[in-house]
Design a protein around this motif. Sequence first.
Motif, PDB file in Angstrom:
ATOM      1  N   LYS A 223      35.304 -47.927  12.494  1.00 17.55           N
ATOM      2  CA  LYS A 223      36.551 -47.440  11.791  1.00 17.55           C
ATOM      3  C   LYS A 223      37.645 -46.821  12.932  1.00 17.55           C
ATOM      4  CE  LYS A 223      34.283 -46.793   7.749  1.00 17.55           C
ATOM      5  NZ  LYS A 223      33.660 -45.627   6.611  1.00 17.55           N
ATOM      6  N   SER A 224      38.764 -47.476  13.110  1.00 17.15           N
ATOM      7  CA  SER A 224      39.595 -46.910  14.085  1.00 17.15           C
ATOM      8  C   SER A 224      40.190 -45.580  13.625  1.00 17.15           C
ATOM      9  CB  SER A 224      40.644 -48.093  14.393  1.00 17.15           C
ATOM     10  OG  SER A 224      41.827 -47.501  15.068  1.00 17.15           O
ATOM     11  N   SER A 225      40.226 -44.738  14.800  1.00 11.35           N
ATOM     12  CA  SER A 225      40.740 -43.479  14.494  1.00 11.35           C
ATOM     13  C   SER A 225      42.252 -43.455  15.021  1.00 11.35           C
ATOM     14  CB  SER A 225      40.055 -42.581  15.363  1.00 11.35           C
ATOM     15  OG  SER A 225      40.054 -42.669  16.728  1.00 11.35           O
ATOM     16  N   SER A 226      42.819 -44.606  15.621  1.00 12.89           N
ATOM     17  CA  SER A 226      44.217 -44.535  15.838  1.00 12.89           C
ATOM     18  C   SER A 226      45.146 -44.847  14.701  1.00 12.89           C
ATOM     19  CB  SER A 226      44.206 -45.601  16.751  1.00 12.89           C
ATOM     20  OG  SER A 226      43.996 -46.954  16.172  1.00 12.89           O
ATOM     21  N   LYS A 227      46.278 -44.145  14.710  1.00 14.47           N
ATOM     22  CA  LYS A 227      47.263 -44.165  13.639  1.00 14.47           C
ATOM     23  C   LYS A 227      47.934 -45.439  13.576  1.00 14.47           C
ATOM     24  CE  LYS A 227      47.740 -39.171  13.694  1.00 14.47           C
ATOM     25  NZ  LYS A 227      48.677 -38.049  14.250  1.00 14.47           N
ATOM     26  N   GLY A 228      48.803 -45.928  12.444  1.00 14.77           N
ATOM     27  CA  GLY A 228      49.323 -46.847  12.059  1.00 14.77           C
ATOM     28  C   GLY A 228      48.819 -47.945  11.411  1.00 14.77           C
ATOM     29  N   LYS A 229      49.469 -48.572  10.420  1.00 20.48           N
ATOM     30  CA  LYS A 229      48.962 -49.522   9.650  1.00 20.48           C
ATOM     31  C   LYS A 229      48.125 -50.778  10.303  1.00 20.48           C
ATOM     32  CE  LYS A 229      50.646 -52.286   5.671  1.00 20.48           C
ATOM     33  NZ  LYS A 229      49.923 -53.639   6.055  1.00 20.48           N
ATOM     34  N   ARG A 230      46.876 -50.898   9.598  1.00 17.92           N
ATOM     35  CA  ARG A 230      46.314 -52.262  10.023  1.00 17.92           C
ATOM     36  C   ARG A 230      46.208 -53.410   8.889  1.00 17.92           C
ATOM     37  NH1 ARG A 230      45.931 -50.756  14.864  1.00 17.92           N
ATOM     38  NH2 ARG A 230      44.542 -49.092  15.368  1.00 17.92           N
ATOM     39  N   GLU A 231      46.291 -54.627   9.236  1.00 16.97           N
ATOM     40  CA  GLU A 231      46.151 -55.725   8.252  1.00 16.97           C
ATOM     41  C   GLU A 231      44.609 -55.489   8.095  1.00 16.97           C
ATOM     42  OE1 GLU A 231      49.243 -56.564  11.272  1.00 16.97           O
ATOM     43  OE2 GLU A 231      47.326 -55.900  11.285  1.00 16.97           O
ATOM     44  N   ASP A 232      44.621 -55.674   6.667  1.00 16.27           N
ATOM     45  CA  ASP A 232      43.398 -55.860   6.023  1.00 16.27           C
ATOM     46  C   ASP A 232      42.924 -57.289   5.612  1.00 16.27           C
ATOM     47  OD1 ASP A 232      44.495 -54.624   2.897  1.00 16.27           O
ATOM     48  OD2 ASP A 232      44.176 -56.696   3.488  1.00 16.27           O
ATOM     49  N   PRO A 233      41.783 -57.830   5.546  1.00 17.85           N
ATOM     50  CA  PRO A 233      41.681 -59.243   5.550  1.00 17.85           C
ATOM     51  C   PRO A 233      42.325 -59.997   4.641  1.00 17.85           C
ATOM     52  CG  PRO A 233      39.276 -58.201   5.444  1.00 17.85           C
ATOM     53  CD  PRO A 233      40.565 -57.134   5.378  1.00 17.85           C
ATOM     54  N   GLU A 234      42.902 -59.356   3.276  1.00 21.21           N
ATOM     55  CA  GLU A 234      43.684 -60.155   2.464  1.00 21.21           C
ATOM     56  C   GLU A 234      45.001 -60.293   3.053  1.00 21.21           C
ATOM     57  OE1 GLU A 234      42.941 -61.086  -0.545  1.00 21.21           O
ATOM     58  OE2 GLU A 234      40.963 -60.418   0.063  1.00 21.21           O
ATOM     59  N   ASP A 235      45.510 -59.450   3.886  1.00 27.24           N
ATOM     60  CA  ASP A 235      47.069 -59.473   4.724  1.00 27.24           C
ATOM     61  C   ASP A 235      46.954 -60.632   5.625  1.00 27.24           C
ATOM     62  OD1 ASP A 235      47.771 -55.879   4.810  1.00 27.24           O
ATOM     63  OD2 ASP A 235      48.080 -57.507   3.347  1.00 27.24           O
ATOM     64  N   LEU A 236      45.741 -60.653   6.196  1.00 25.12           N
ATOM     65  CA  LEU A 236      45.712 -61.638   7.501  1.00 25.12           C
ATOM     66  C   LEU A 236      45.656 -63.337   6.807  1.00 25.12           C
ATOM     67  CD1 LEU A 236      42.955 -60.081   9.727  1.00 25.12           C
ATOM     68  CD2 LEU A 236      45.404 -60.416  10.002  1.00 25.12           C
ATOM     69  N   LYS A 237      44.999 -63.226   5.608  1.00 24.52           N
ATOM     70  CA  LYS A 237      45.329 -64.641   5.040  1.00 24.52           C
ATOM     71  C   LYS A 237      46.752 -65.359   4.886  1.00 24.52           C
ATOM     72  CE  LYS A 237      41.109 -63.947   2.335  1.00 24.52           C
ATOM     73  NZ  LYS A 237      40.588 -64.015   0.937  1.00 24.52           N
ATOM     74  N   ASN A 238      47.655 -64.219   4.714  1.00 21.28           N
ATOM     75  CA  ASN A 238      49.176 -64.752   4.685  1.00 21.28           C
ATOM     76  C   ASN A 238      49.843 -65.256   5.904  1.00 21.28           C
ATOM     77  OD1 ASN A 238      48.987 -63.897   1.976  1.00 21.28           O
ATOM     78  ND2 ASN A 238      49.802 -61.897   2.624  1.00 21.28           N
ATOM     79  N   TYR A 239      49.086 -65.228   7.124  1.00 17.77           N
ATOM     80  CA  TYR A 239      49.721 -65.461   8.359  1.00 17.77           C
ATOM     81  C   TYR A 239      49.180 -67.014   8.810  1.00 17.77           C
ATOM     82  CZ  TYR A 239      51.071 -60.755   9.344  1.00 17.77           C
ATOM     83  OH  TYR A 239      51.710 -59.465   8.987  1.00 17.77           O
ATOM     84  N   PRO A 240      50.081 -67.716   9.505  1.00 16.15           N
ATOM     85  CA  PRO A 240      49.797 -69.008   9.915  1.00 16.15           C
ATOM     86  C   PRO A 240      49.021 -69.053  11.187  1.00 16.15           C
ATOM     87  CG  PRO A 240      52.167 -68.393  10.404  1.00 16.15           C
ATOM     88  CD  PRO A 240      51.559 -67.547   9.618  1.00 16.15           C
ATOM     89  N   MET A 241      48.411 -69.913  11.599  1.00 14.94           N
ATOM     90  CA  MET A 241      47.195 -69.935  12.458  1.00 14.94           C
ATOM     91  C   MET A 241      47.958 -69.652  14.014  1.00 14.94           C
ATOM     92  SD  MET A 241      44.102 -70.987  11.676  1.00 14.94           S
ATOM     93  CE  MET A 241      43.386 -71.895  12.999  1.00 14.94           C
ATOM     94  N   ASP A 242      48.956 -70.058  14.307  1.00 17.18           N
ATOM     95  CA  ASP A 242      49.634 -69.518  15.725  1.00 17.18           C
ATOM     96  C   ASP A 242      50.062 -68.095  15.622  1.00 17.18           C
ATOM     97  OD1 ASP A 242      51.839 -69.948  13.597  1.00 17.18           O
ATOM     98  OD2 ASP A 242      52.962 -70.933  14.996  1.00 17.18           O
ATOM     99  N   LYS A 243      50.389 -67.663  14.479  1.00 20.17           N
ATOM    100  CA  LYS A 243      50.794 -66.160  14.651  1.00 20.17           C
ATOM    101  C   LYS A 243      49.470 -65.494  14.494  1.00 20.17           C
ATOM    102  CE  LYS A 243      53.236 -62.408  13.693  1.00 20.17           C
ATOM    103  NZ  LYS A 243      53.739 -61.806  14.828  1.00 20.17           N
ATOM    104  N   LEU A 244      48.255 -65.815  14.088  1.00 18.72           N
ATOM    105  CA  LEU A 244      47.263 -64.953  14.013  1.00 18.72           C
ATOM    106  C   LEU A 244      46.688 -65.148  15.607  1.00 18.72           C
ATOM    107  CD1 LEU A 244      45.099 -66.319  10.934  1.00 18.72           C
ATOM    108  CD2 LEU A 244      45.945 -64.004  11.503  1.00 18.72           C
ATOM    109  N   ASN A 245      46.704 -66.393  16.403  1.00 19.14           N
ATOM    110  CA  ASN A 245      46.524 -66.499  17.739  1.00 19.14           C
ATOM    111  C   ASN A 245      47.242 -65.333  18.708  1.00 19.14           C
ATOM    112  OD1 ASN A 245      44.029 -68.285  17.703  1.00 19.14           O
ATOM    113  ND2 ASN A 245      45.471 -69.870  17.036  1.00 19.14           N
ATOM    114  N   ASP A 246      48.559 -65.363  18.334  1.00 25.91           N
ATOM    115  CA  ASP A 246      49.377 -64.441  19.005  1.00 25.91           C
ATOM    116  C   ASP A 246      49.038 -63.101  18.654  1.00 25.91           C
ATOM    117  OD1 ASP A 246      50.760 -66.513  19.995  1.00 25.91           O
ATOM    118  OD2 ASP A 246      52.250 -66.192  18.614  1.00 25.91           O
TER     119      ASP A 246
END
Length: 199
Positions: A151-174
């Motif tokens: 579990k990351s202790s750094s601050k800031g919003k993280r994408e959860d697995p549900e959020d990641l499903k909304n990204y295209p493959m090229d964006k995920l690779n970036d």
Amino acid sequence: MDKIKLEILGLSSSQSQAGSFALVLGEEQGNRRLPIIIGMFEAQAIAIEIEKIIPNRPMTHDLFKSFAHSFHYKVLEIVISDLKEGVFFAKIVCSNGEENIEIDARPSDAIAIGLRFEAPIYTYETILAEAGIVLSDEAEDDIAEIKTEIKSSSKGKREDPEDLKNYPMDKLNDMLSDAIEKEDYERAAKIRDELSRRN
């Protein structure tokens, strides 16, 4: 003295010390658990090796492996060798084919290095008898859920697995390249898992 083989069961944020993590080891042929509090850097070094994430630049433990290979040494085993006043001690047992050498180390560093050499981890009965615990079924379920998770202790919003499903493959690779460059290995592992699910 007979050695007892251990396996890594999980990593989680330490409830008792902020910024620290609990590394939970378990005896291979038994139900006792050996929790060791380790630092964030060491937890990260263990987690990225478990997750098989390759950082852009070698970490200290990767450097140790390269150095050892250059001089024809290999790590035979990691031994959690002592417990004094609540502090664990470990030894890295190395060999060049002719002689074995024991190197004193913190357990967290020893285990991070041992993982890179696929070396087994051991301890002694005296240590398990003193510091080992037997977990309830409920606690065992908790460990199963946190296995290999940091579990990351750094601050800031993280994408959860549900959020990641909304990204295209090229964006995920970036995003994966960016996470590795920033050494945010928890996020990199989640993105990698989402990419794997799509392939």
